[in-house]
Write a protein that holds these residues in place. Structure first.
Motif, PDB file in Angstrom:
ATOM      1  N   PHE A 232       4.669  14.505   0.501  1.00  0.00           N
ATOM      2  CA  PHE A 232       4.685  12.961  -0.128  1.00  0.00           C
ATOM      3  C   PHE A 232       3.484  12.597  -0.523  1.00  0.00           C
ATOM      4  O   PHE A 232       3.367  11.126  -0.858  1.00  0.00           O
ATOM      5  CB  PHE A 232       5.335  12.097   1.065  1.00  0.00           C
ATOM      6  N   ALA A 233       2.449  13.239  -0.634  1.00  0.00           N
ATOM      7  CA  ALA A 233       1.073  12.736  -0.883  1.00  0.00           C
ATOM      8  C   ALA A 233       1.326  12.320  -2.684  1.00  0.00           C
ATOM      9  O   ALA A 233       1.959  13.114  -3.194  1.00  0.00           O
ATOM     10  CB  ALA A 233       0.127  13.708  -0.781  1.00  0.00           C
ATOM     11  N   PRO A 234       0.662  11.404  -2.988  1.00  0.00           N
ATOM     12  CA  PRO A 234      -0.357  10.744  -2.271  1.00  0.00           C
ATOM     13  C   PRO A 234       0.385   9.202  -1.541  1.00  0.00           C
ATOM     14  O   PRO A 234      -0.443   8.048  -1.048  1.00  0.00           O
ATOM     15  CB  PRO A 234      -1.125   9.714  -3.630  1.00  0.00           C
ATOM     16  N   ASP A 235       1.595   9.169  -1.485  1.00  0.00           N
ATOM     17  CA  ASP A 235       2.240   8.033  -0.708  1.00  0.00           C
ATOM     18  C   ASP A 235       1.948   7.727   0.604  1.00  0.00           C
ATOM     19  O   ASP A 235       1.559   8.902   1.246  1.00  0.00           O
ATOM     20  CB  ASP A 235       3.808   8.333  -0.824  1.00  0.00           C
ATOM     21  N   ARG A 236       1.833   6.628   0.906  1.00  0.00           N
ATOM     22  CA  ARG A 236       1.313   6.253   2.332  1.00  0.00           C
ATOM     23  C   ARG A 236       2.576   6.019   3.199  1.00  0.00           C
ATOM     24  O   ARG A 236       3.286   5.213   2.800  1.00  0.00           O
ATOM     25  CB  ARG A 236       0.587   5.066   2.277  1.00  0.00           C
ATOM     26  N   VAL A 237       2.799   6.960   4.212  1.00  0.00           N
ATOM     27  CA  VAL A 237       4.404   6.869   4.735  1.00  0.00           C
ATOM     28  C   VAL A 237       4.098   5.931   5.954  1.00  0.00           C
ATOM     29  O   VAL A 237       2.899   6.074   6.957  1.00  0.00           O
ATOM     30  CB  VAL A 237       4.321   8.399   5.333  1.00  0.00           C
ATOM     31  N   HIS A 238       5.021   5.073   6.248  1.00  0.00           N
ATOM     32  CA  HIS A 238       5.146   4.335   7.658  1.00  0.00           C
ATOM     33  C   HIS A 238       5.879   4.877   8.675  1.00  0.00           C
ATOM     34  O   HIS A 238       5.548   4.629   9.628  1.00  0.00           O
ATOM     35  CB  HIS A 238       5.512   2.795   6.879  1.00  0.00           C
TER      36      HIS A 238
ATOM     37  N   ARG B  27       1.119  15.394   9.507  1.00  0.00           N
ATOM     38  CA  ARG B  27       0.504  14.191   9.058  1.00  0.00           C
ATOM     39  C   ARG B  27      -1.052  14.482   8.687  1.00  0.00           C
ATOM     40  O   ARG B  27      -1.670  15.188   9.267  1.00  0.00           O
ATOM     41  CB  ARG B  27       0.625  13.209  10.214  1.00  0.00           C
ATOM     42  N   ASP B  28      -1.487  14.042   7.523  1.00  0.00           N
ATOM     43  CA  ASP B  28      -2.837  13.883   7.325  1.00  0.00           C
ATOM     44  C   ASP B  28      -3.275  12.578   7.041  1.00  0.00           C
ATOM     45  O   ASP B  28      -2.522  11.486   6.641  1.00  0.00           O
ATOM     46  CB  ASP B  28      -3.185  14.456   5.907  1.00  0.00           C
ATOM     47  N   ILE B  29      -4.489  12.177   7.650  1.00  0.00           N
ATOM     48  CA  ILE B  29      -5.101  10.841   7.277  1.00  0.00           C
ATOM     49  C   ILE B  29      -5.985  10.700   6.387  1.00  0.00           C
ATOM     50  O   ILE B  29      -6.938  11.437   6.235  1.00  0.00           O
ATOM     51  CB  ILE B  29      -5.793  10.281   8.751  1.00  0.00           C
ATOM     52  N   THR B  30      -5.687   9.655   5.315  1.00  0.00           N
ATOM     53  CA  THR B  30      -6.710   9.511   4.201  1.00  0.00           C
ATOM     54  C   THR B  30      -7.340   8.056   4.656  1.00  0.00           C
ATOM     55  O   THR B  30      -6.743   7.010   5.149  1.00  0.00           O
ATOM     56  CB  THR B  30      -5.920   9.134   2.955  1.00  0.00           C
ATOM     57  N   GLN B  31      -8.569   8.019   4.658  1.00  0.00           N
ATOM     58  CA  GLN B  31      -9.544   6.739   4.995  1.00  0.00           C
ATOM     59  C   GLN B  31     -10.244   6.426   3.746  1.00  0.00           C
ATOM     60  O   GLN B  31     -10.960   7.134   3.264  1.00  0.00           O
ATOM     61  CB  GLN B  31     -10.496   7.355   6.173  1.00  0.00           C
ATOM     62  N   ILE B  32     -10.651   4.963   3.943  1.00  0.00           N
ATOM     63  CA  ILE B  32     -11.679   4.537   3.013  1.00  0.00           C
ATOM     64  C   ILE B  32     -12.480   3.853   3.961  1.00  0.00           C
ATOM     65  O   ILE B  32     -12.019   2.746   4.698  1.00  0.00           O
ATOM     66  CB  ILE B  32     -10.861   3.564   1.925  1.00  0.00           C
ATOM     67  N   PRO B  33     -13.677   4.360   4.022  1.00  0.00           N
ATOM     68  CA  PRO B  33     -14.693   3.386   4.802  1.00  0.00           C
ATOM     69  C   PRO B  33     -14.926   2.010   4.776  1.00  0.00           C
ATOM     70  O   PRO B  33     -14.832   1.479   3.371  1.00  0.00           O
ATOM     71  CB  PRO B  33     -15.883   4.388   5.048  1.00  0.00           C
TER      72      PRO B  33
ATOM     73  N   GLN C 279     -17.025  -6.004   0.626  1.00  0.00           N
ATOM     74  CA  GLN C 279     -16.128  -6.672   1.052  1.00  0.00           C
ATOM     75  C   GLN C 279     -14.531  -5.997   1.166  1.00  0.00           C
ATOM     76  O   GLN C 279     -13.584  -6.298   1.430  1.00  0.00           O
ATOM     77  CB  GLN C 279     -15.781  -7.636   0.033  1.00  0.00           C
ATOM     78  N   THR C 280     -14.689  -4.681   1.017  1.00  0.00           N
ATOM     79  CA  THR C 280     -13.769  -3.839   1.220  1.00  0.00           C
ATOM     80  C   THR C 280     -13.495  -3.465   2.693  1.00  0.00           C
ATOM     81  O   THR C 280     -14.566  -2.664   3.355  1.00  0.00           O
ATOM     82  CB  THR C 280     -13.942  -2.497   0.326  1.00  0.00           C
ATOM     83  N   PRO C 281     -12.243  -3.697   3.394  1.00  0.00           N
ATOM     84  CA  PRO C 281     -12.285  -3.523   4.782  1.00  0.00           C
ATOM     85  C   PRO C 281     -11.758  -1.755   5.071  1.00  0.00           C
ATOM     86  O   PRO C 281     -11.531  -1.150   4.130  1.00  0.00           O
ATOM     87  CB  PRO C 281     -11.089  -4.315   5.184  1.00  0.00           C
ATOM     88  N   PHE C 282     -12.080  -1.451   6.137  1.00  0.00           N
ATOM     89  CA  PHE C 282     -11.924  -0.113   6.520  1.00  0.00           C
ATOM     90  C   PHE C 282     -10.320   0.167   6.486  1.00  0.00           C
ATOM     91  O   PHE C 282      -9.375  -0.835   6.894  1.00  0.00           O
ATOM     92  CB  PHE C 282     -12.100   0.251   7.932  1.00  0.00           C
ATOM     93  N   GLN C 283      -9.635   1.346   5.895  1.00  0.00           N
ATOM     94  CA  GLN C 283      -8.312   1.425   5.590  1.00  0.00           C
ATOM     95  C   GLN C 283      -8.110   2.945   5.938  1.00  0.00           C
ATOM     96  O   GLN C 283      -8.735   3.786   5.765  1.00  0.00           O
ATOM     97  CB  GLN C 283      -7.716   1.189   4.242  1.00  0.00           C
ATOM     98  N   SER C 284      -6.993   3.147   6.791  1.00  0.00           N
ATOM     99  CA  SER C 284      -6.720   4.255   7.203  1.00  0.00           C
ATOM    100  C   SER C 284      -5.095   4.481   6.984  1.00  0.00           C
ATOM    101  O   SER C 284      -4.180   3.594   7.124  1.00  0.00           O
ATOM    102  CB  SER C 284      -6.877   4.797   8.580  1.00  0.00           C
ATOM    103  N   TRP C 285      -4.587   5.460   6.256  1.00  0.00           N
ATOM    104  CA  TRP C 285      -2.918   5.595   6.214  1.00  0.00           C
ATOM    105  C   TRP C 285      -2.694   7.114   6.327  1.00  0.00           C
ATOM    106  O   TRP C 285      -3.333   8.026   6.381  1.00  0.00           O
ATOM    107  CB  TRP C 285      -2.366   5.093   4.915  1.00  0.00           C
ATOM    108  N   ALA C 286      -1.449   7.545   6.488  1.00  0.00           N
ATOM    109  CA  ALA C 286      -0.877   8.763   6.633  1.00  0.00           C
ATOM    110  C   ALA C 286      -0.134   9.114   5.399  1.00  0.00           C
ATOM    111  O   ALA C 286       0.621   8.628   4.702  1.00  0.00           O
ATOM    112  CB  ALA C 286       0.057   8.850   8.005  1.00  0.00           C
ATOM    113  N   THR C 287      -0.663  10.487   5.059  1.00  0.00           N
ATOM    114  CA  THR C 287       0.279  11.026   4.171  1.00  0.00           C
ATOM    115  C   THR C 287       1.055  12.310   4.615  1.00  0.00           C
ATOM    116  O   THR C 287       0.468  12.946   5.876  1.00  0.00           O
ATOM    117  CB  THR C 287      -0.315  11.700   2.953  1.00  0.00           C
ATOM    118  N   VAL C 288       2.295  12.733   4.296  1.00  0.00           N
ATOM    119  CA  VAL C 288       3.105  13.545   5.090  1.00  0.00           C
ATOM    120  C   VAL C 288       3.716  14.748   4.270  1.00  0.00           C
ATOM    121  O   VAL C 288       3.765  14.543   3.021  1.00  0.00           O
ATOM    122  CB  VAL C 288       4.110  12.685   5.303  1.00  0.00           C
TER     123      VAL C 288
END
Length: 886
Positions: free
Chosen positions: A672-678, A632-638, A642-651
């Motif tokens: 699976f990058a760049p898909d955000r895996v749930h 798992r790797d975490i992608t983050q947008i600080p 008006q843009t909220p913090f976002q984090s998601w996993a790519t696998v």
């Protein structure tokens, strides 16, 4: 068909990510059957229990009762979740368990009353006093049990009775229990105190409780109120007499010598920042008329250390005579102070033990010996330091010390002075030994242990016995520079894995002496024991040793052990994989091992925060003839404007092909990058991966997501195939042919998020909604598929009363709804027929009869680690509770 989910982004207990209503944007209703496009509020990714559970590591202090009968040294000790053991320690090279009693629960206290031993246990959310007849230690008998209402705080012996301080509703109750001539516990009349009451001191004749009292008082020159803290000191005697002292400040410490009560407290201050401390003495000869004898105001607010001759505050020594009078202050220079102290030499000396954690250089255990015979003229008479090579990451911690006087005879470093006292200092990794006399302190050898640092140390004639809850070890002290371990006897086998191979069970017997914070990789081993599935408690027919930190996996008839550790940099991970062919379980055949540095570190997002953690261990699961490592790797947008913090996993998926054990090898990775895996569901030869993307509903500011299903087919282990994405509503729970079961979230009218279970049909890469079921106005805590049913555990909105719904497939009708809060709070595992919960115990819910699921409680409070079903039998690896069969 068994379904298994792997957590990627959320935890089981995580709160829903959105909680606002918007009528008209509720997702598919009954008239939406046939819909193929979906927008969902977010539910947590319901996790795989094996991916998140840990063995219950909460420390329970080991207690014991010692008897010497007919030349035999017998010790009675409670073992967490395993009842009581009586040990014969007469032969230090061969200790034996000579008697056992089964008592389920966590031991909190042991009270030795001569013929009777009273054990306070906690289990299933209740506190119980168990009385044991030890007239014959080799044949102990339980003579009575008494359930005590409330939450346990502390218990002591006062005279011939046991006093238990319990939290009951908004107060504390002191509950007296006497033991009859036949060993039956009898409840006395409770005495009620405020909820802030604590038990601070006790001996055979008196006990002292302190109640913290807070009241408002006017602030000088202002018309508002600030709290002012005081205290009530309650003194009770063995005959039932009692008295109370009112004090104008919080109590730091109390001490009773003879009939003189000594109390150190800080006065409350209003309108002043001055810091002072008061030492006050009282004559308690008559509890109906307690008389103050003397007091002394001191600068500072440190807690006193009371010794026979008076009190010590840092570098200030105050003599107190037998009548309670406080003498002249004496001071000496002290660089540090600690409450890890012991009076020795009949009160003439004071031992002080302190950890030193400098900013650079090794940590040290410092021991100082003070002459306190005359507190008008105290002095430091000896000191010594021991350098600790491998302290904990948070620094050297010392939580207890053990002092044994007149137990050894050895010369000090001057080769003249005889030292007869032994000081044992447990810390993470070892027990460090010191010896002392009235004028010297000497560093001796150490006893290595990776077990708990909260231990009981028992002095035998020439040896030291150490009880650590799960085992007793005996050490010879003939050479104090190099103590010799003579024997180890395990008392509570810890079983953390169970796997089934061809009519046999592999049970993982954990190294009882292991502590992950202290043991380096490979320093200890666990034993895999192969036993017949119809005799899971029997002797092993074959064994395999694996590293304690390794994870264990079954891939068909193949057993795999994996262990990962950091490489040269924080991005590098070295993984060792050991493989055995278990076609004949009683003769495991090792296959070639694999070492790889291609499996990089794996991140795990912490839900509810902007932080993530990373570690060398990957999530691992079996698919067909492959063992798949999930990176798992975490992608983050600080956060920005008006843009909220976002984090998601790519696998990225790395599959180890085990179809040919003569040459196991990794297949091509699936990225699976760049898909955000749930989440991911393992099903036969396939992995069903749920991905997501953010979605904005016009005119609605709340968060929505669209989910997609991708399938990775490992039918050919060396050449995995990935399907195209299909949009589905929410997290995929199960796929059976062209039927897909999902769970998603829908915004509710009360501001919460409801769970919705969906059944879809796959047609030409499109998922068509066929049926849905809403868990309305409830908070779903767990959703999973077991035995052809969807199981949903839920509470009232933001509540705690748990209900389990069994939802039948394919129509999604509710087959049963069962309140289960009396038993449990959280899901910890499942098989293809059972779902298991645990809080105050383990409860298996058998859903074979979906309209009336069977609850099968096992009275064990340790967390289970893994469970399997063999025929009609449920086998649970229950950690410190060993192995359980239901």
């Amino acid at each position: 068909m068994r379904s298994k989910s792997i957590i990627l982004l959320a935890s089981f207990a995580a709160m829903f990510l959105v909680s606002c209503s918007n009528e008209g944007i509720e997702g598919p209703e009954s008239n939406d059957i046939g819909k193929t496009e979906f927008a969902s509020a977010e539910l947590p990714a319901f996790p795989d229990s094996a991916d998140r559970l840990e063995i219950d590591s909460e420390h329970v202090e080991v207690l014991h009762a010692l008897r010497v009968e007919s030349g035999r040294t017998l010790v009675l000790t409670p073992v967490p979740e395993h009842g009581v053991r009586v040990l014969d320690l007469s032969d230090s090279g061969n200790p034996e368990v000579v008697a056992s009693l089964d008592i389920i629960g966590r031991p909190l206290a042991l009270h030795d009353l001569g013929r009777w031993v009273g054990l306070v246990y906690q289990g299933w959310g209740r506190t119980e006093l168990v009385v044991i007849d030890v007239a014959d230690m080799t044949n102990p008998e339980i003579t009575g049990r008494l359930e005590v209402q409330g939450g346990y705080s502390k218990s002591v012996i006062l005279g011939s009775r046991i006093e238990l301080l319990m939290s009951v509703s908004e107060s504390r109750e002191l509950i007296p229990v006497t033991i009859s001539d036949t060993g039956v516990p009898m409840l006395g009349t409770p005495r009620e105190f405020e909820s802030s009451t604590t038990l601070e001191f006790s001996n055979d004749e008196h006990m002292v409780l302190v109640t913290r009292v807070t009241s408002p008082s006017p602030t000088t020159g202002e018309n508002n109120l600030t709290p002012q803290e005081g205290a009530q000191v309650h003194v009770l005697d063995a005959e039932g007499g009692w008295g109370t002292i009112e004090l104008g400040g919080p109590v730091k410490k109390v001490d009773l010598r003879g009939h003189i009560l000594r109390v150190g407290f800080d006065p409350s201050h209003t309108g002043s920042y001055a810091i002072t401390h008061i030492l006050r003495t009282f004559d308690i000869s008559d509890l109906t008329d307690i008389r103050m004898v003397a007091d002394r105001i001191l600068p500072g607010s440190s807690s006193p250390i009371f010794v026979s001759g008076g009190a010590v505050y840092g570098d200030t020594f105050l003599p107190i005579d037998a009548l309670g009078q406080i003498g002249t202050v004496a001071t000496i220079e002290i660089d540090w102070w600690s409450e890890k102290t012991r009076e020795v030499d009949n009160g003439r000396r004071l031992l002080i033990v302190e950890p030193e954690n400098p900013g650079s250089g090794p940590a040290k255990i410092s021991v100082e010996l003070y002459d306190v015979e005359d507190l008008t003229n105290p002095s430091l008479v000896a000191s010594n330091l021991f350098e600790v090579q491998n302290p904990d990451e948070l620094g050297l911690q010392i939580t207890q010390i053990h002092v044994l006087e007149n137990s050894v005879s050895v010369l000090a470093d001057d080769q003249v002075t005889e030292e007869t006292g032994l000081l044992v200092v447990p810390y993470s990794g070892a027990l460090q030994l010191f010896t002392f006399s009235s004028s010297t302190v000497t560093v001796r050898g150490a006893i290595e242990t990776y077990g708990d640092v909260e231990l009981n140390v028992i002095e035998l004639e020439d040896d030291l016995a150490i009880l650590n809850g799960g085992a007793v070890s005996l050490h010879g002290l003939a050479d104090l520079e190099a103590p010799v371990e003579k024997s180890v006897l395990e008392l509570a086998p810890t079983i953390t894995n169970v796997l089934e191979f061809n009519g046999h069970i592999v049970r993982r017997h954990k190294d009882f002496n292991y502590n992950s914070g202290a043991a380096p990789i490979g320093s200890s081993t666990d034993r895999l024991e192969i036993v017949p599935s119809d005799d899971i408690y029997g002797d092993a027919l074959a064994t395999i040793d694996i590293p304690t930190q390794a994870s264990l996996h079954k891939v068909g008839t193949v057993l795999v052990s994996t262990i990962s550790e950091w490489g040269a940099t924080w991005e590098d991970v070295n993984t060792t994989i050991d493989i055995w062919d278990m076609s004949n379980p009683i003769a495991p055949a090792p296959a070639p091992s694999i070492f790889t540095s291609d499996l990089k570190r794996s991140h795990s997002l912490e839900i509810g925060s902007d932080q993530y953690r990373s570690g060398p261990q990957q999530s691992i699961f079996a698919v067909n003839q492959s063992l798949v490592f999930l990176q798992r790797d975490i992608t983050q947008i600080p956060h920005s404007g008006q843009t909220p913090f976002q984090s998601w996993a790519t696998v990225k998926l790395h599959a180890l092909d085990l179809s040919d054990l003569s040459q196991p090898a990794f297949a091509q990775s699936v990225d699976f990058a760049p898909d955000r895996v749930h989440s991911i569901v393992a099903d036969g030869a396939k992995l069903h991966v749920t991905t997501w993307e953010p979605f904005q509903v016009p005119g609605d500011q709340r968060e929505y997501r669209r989910h997609f299903l991708k399938t990775v087919d490992y039918s050919m282990p060396g050449a995995p195939l990935v399907s195209d994405a299909v949009q589905v509503p929410g997290q995929v729970l199960h796929v059976d042919g062209n039927m897909v079961i999902t769970a998603d979230g829908q915004y509710a009218s009360d501001g919460g998020v409801d769970a919705r279970i969906n059944r879809l049909r796959l047609e030409d890469d499109v998922a068509v909604l066929e049926a849905s079921h809403d868990v309305e106005l409830r908070d779903a805590h767990d959703v999973r598929l077991v035995g052809g049913h969807v199981l949903v555990s839920h509470t009232e909105r933001w509540g705690e009363s748990l209900t389990l719904d069994v939802i039948a497939l394919p129509g999604l009708e509710v087959a049963s709804s069962t309140p289960i809060s009396d038993y449990l709070t959280s899901v910890v595992g499942w098989t293809d027929r059972h779902i298991v919960y645990a809080s105050r115990g383990i409860v298996a819910v058998d859903v074979e009869n979906a309209s009336s699921p069977t609850l099968m409680p096992a009275n064990v409070s340790a967390w289970q680690r893994q469970m399997i079903r063999v025929g009609d039998t449920l086998i649970i690896a229950a950690g410190r509770s060993g192995i359980i069969q239901l």
